[in-house]
Write a protein that holds these residues in place. Sequence first.
Motif, PDB file in Angstrom:
ATOM      1  N   VAL A  20       9.756   0.438  -2.334  1.00 59.97           N
ATOM      2  CA  VAL A  20       8.309   0.241  -2.459  1.00 59.97           C
ATOM      3  C   VAL A  20       8.099  -0.908  -3.445  1.00 59.97           C
ATOM      4  O   VAL A  20       8.419  -0.790  -4.622  1.00 59.97           O
ATOM      5  CB  VAL A  20       7.604   1.526  -2.970  1.00 59.97           C
ATOM      6  N   GLU A  61      -4.078   1.240  -3.796  1.00 58.55           N
ATOM      7  CA  GLU A  61      -3.982   1.921  -2.496  1.00 58.55           C
ATOM      8  C   GLU A  61      -2.702   1.550  -1.759  1.00 58.55           C
ATOM      9  O   GLU A  61      -2.044   2.403  -1.173  1.00 58.55           O
ATOM     10  CB  GLU A  61      -5.201   1.606  -1.627  1.00 58.55           C
ATOM     11  N   SER A  62      -2.349   0.293  -1.791  1.00 54.83           N
ATOM     12  CA  SER A  62      -1.136  -0.166  -1.115  1.00 54.83           C
ATOM     13  C   SER A  62       0.105   0.498  -1.698  1.00 54.83           C
ATOM     14  O   SER A  62       0.980   0.958  -0.960  1.00 54.83           O
ATOM     15  CB  SER A  62      -1.037  -1.686  -1.246  1.00 54.83           C
ATOM     16  N   ALA A  64       0.205   3.369  -3.419  1.00 47.21           N
ATOM     17  CA  ALA A  64       0.154   4.807  -3.132  1.00 47.21           C
ATOM     18  C   ALA A  64       0.607   5.085  -1.700  1.00 47.21           C
ATOM     19  O   ALA A  64       1.349   6.043  -1.446  1.00 47.21           O
ATOM     20  CB  ALA A  64      -1.257   5.344  -3.363  1.00 47.21           C
ATOM     21  N   GLN A  65       0.197   4.242  -0.764  1.00 45.60           N
ATOM     22  CA  GLN A  65       0.640   4.401   0.623  1.00 45.60           C
ATOM     23  C   GLN A  65       2.140   4.170   0.746  1.00 45.60           C
ATOM     24  O   GLN A  65       2.827   4.866   1.490  1.00 45.60           O
ATOM     25  CB  GLN A  65      -0.123   3.442   1.535  1.00 45.60           C
ATOM     26  N   GLY A  66       2.657   3.199   0.009  1.00 41.18           N
ATOM     27  CA  GLY A  66       4.092   2.937   0.030  1.00 41.18           C
ATOM     28  C   GLY A  66       4.892   4.106  -0.517  1.00 41.18           C
ATOM     29  O   GLY A  66       5.930   4.471   0.036  1.00 41.18           O
ATOM     30  N   ALA A  68       3.896   7.283  -0.557  1.00 45.14           N
ATOM     31  CA  ALA A  68       3.791   8.369   0.430  1.00 45.14           C
ATOM     32  C   ALA A  68       4.745   8.131   1.597  1.00 45.14           C
ATOM     33  O   ALA A  68       5.422   9.056   2.056  1.00 45.14           O
ATOM     34  CB  ALA A  68       2.350   8.498   0.928  1.00 45.14           C
ATOM     35  N   ALA A  69       4.822   6.897   2.068  1.00 49.54           N
ATOM     36  CA  ALA A  69       5.725   6.571   3.171  1.00 49.54           C
ATOM     37  C   ALA A  69       7.179   6.760   2.752  1.00 49.54           C
ATOM     38  O   ALA A  69       8.000   7.255   3.532  1.00 49.54           O
ATOM     39  CB  ALA A  69       5.487   5.137   3.647  1.00 49.54           C
ATOM     40  N   GLU A  81       2.703  14.242  -4.094  1.00 49.18           N
ATOM     41  CA  GLU A  81       1.500  13.641  -4.643  1.00 49.18           C
ATOM     42  C   GLU A  81       1.890  12.700  -5.765  1.00 49.18           C
ATOM     43  O   GLU A  81       2.967  12.825  -6.358  1.00 49.18           O
ATOM     44  CB  GLU A  81       0.520  14.697  -5.120  1.00 49.18           C
TER      45      GLU A  81
END
Length: 107
Positions: A20, A61-62, A64-66, A68-69, A81
């Motif tokens: 990430v 946001e980018s 956090a999405q990374g 999660a992925a 989380e």
Amino acid sequence: METDASNRVQEHIYEALRRVYDPELGVNVVDLGLVYGVEVLPDGRATITMTLTTPGCPMHESLAQGVAAALATIPEVTGGEVHLVWHPPWDPSMMSDEGRAQLGYPG
């Protein structure tokens, strides 16, 4: 989750988080020193405690999405989380040697 199993899952999480990248700096969140901790609960849920380089970071946001992925790639992780914290505040001294080298900071 047993301690040995939990430690292995934590290692897998850190490996995944090294994929990430902060899109502005081009360095992964682990080597930047943004990840303050990883906790794996007995049910397989993971909690990532991390910060950003600045409180107003537009990449929140980018990233956090990374994260999660990255967690989704680990079979033992049943969910997760991110706890975003601001203390201690991030500074360049928190980077790994690899992160400093990538950004041209002295070793």
